[in-house]
Design a protein around this motif. Structure first.
Motif: not given
Length: 143
Positions: A74-86
């Protein structure tokens, strides 16, 4: 849930509610993981020991890792942004002590945020604040 002077729910509470909704019907729900607060600086969640134990009645080490991977992803997703996958590419855990009852709390903070990798540390503690597990996860950020 915290409400400010203008009767607004905090951003941390809004993100936590969104993450809990996303987890419905998935492993996080089955393990009764509840995100209590979420910001780009720190994500916190609780998980009961009951229902997540091994045969000796102790918190299963794998349950601690599931909590850690949930928070780190979830932390990685927050930093990556909604247009990317982690996706998680590496996780490790050191189990320090047993938990036999109550709730454990996982607290996730980033160690490194880059363009393609997010590395986080997750500390899982018992209700007395004693460290049960320390985990580190590396997530790959994909276009």
């Amino acid at each position: 849930m915290s409400i400010d002077q203008n009767n607004q729910v905090s951003e941390a509470d809004q993100l936590a509610a969104m993450f809990n909704e996303i987890g419905a019907g998935h492993l996080t729900e089955r393990m009764d993981i509840v995100i209590t607060s979420a910001t780009k600086e720190e994500i916190v969640a609780t998980m009961p020991v009951a229902g997540n134990t091994q045969v000796y009645g102790l918190l299963h080490g794998g349950a601690s890792v599931v909590l850690a991977e949930t928070l780190g992803s979830l932390m990685a997703a927050l930093h990556a942004g909604s247009d990317k996958q982690v996706v998680g590419v590496d996780i490790n855990a050191t189990h320090h002590r047993a938990a036999k009852e109550g709730l454990v709390t996982g607290t996730c903070r980033t160690l490194h945020v880059g363009r393609t990798l997010v590395v986080s540390e997750i500390v899982v503690a018992d209700e007395a604040g004693r460290r049960v597990c320390t985990s580190r996860i590396t997530c790959l950020v994909k276009e």
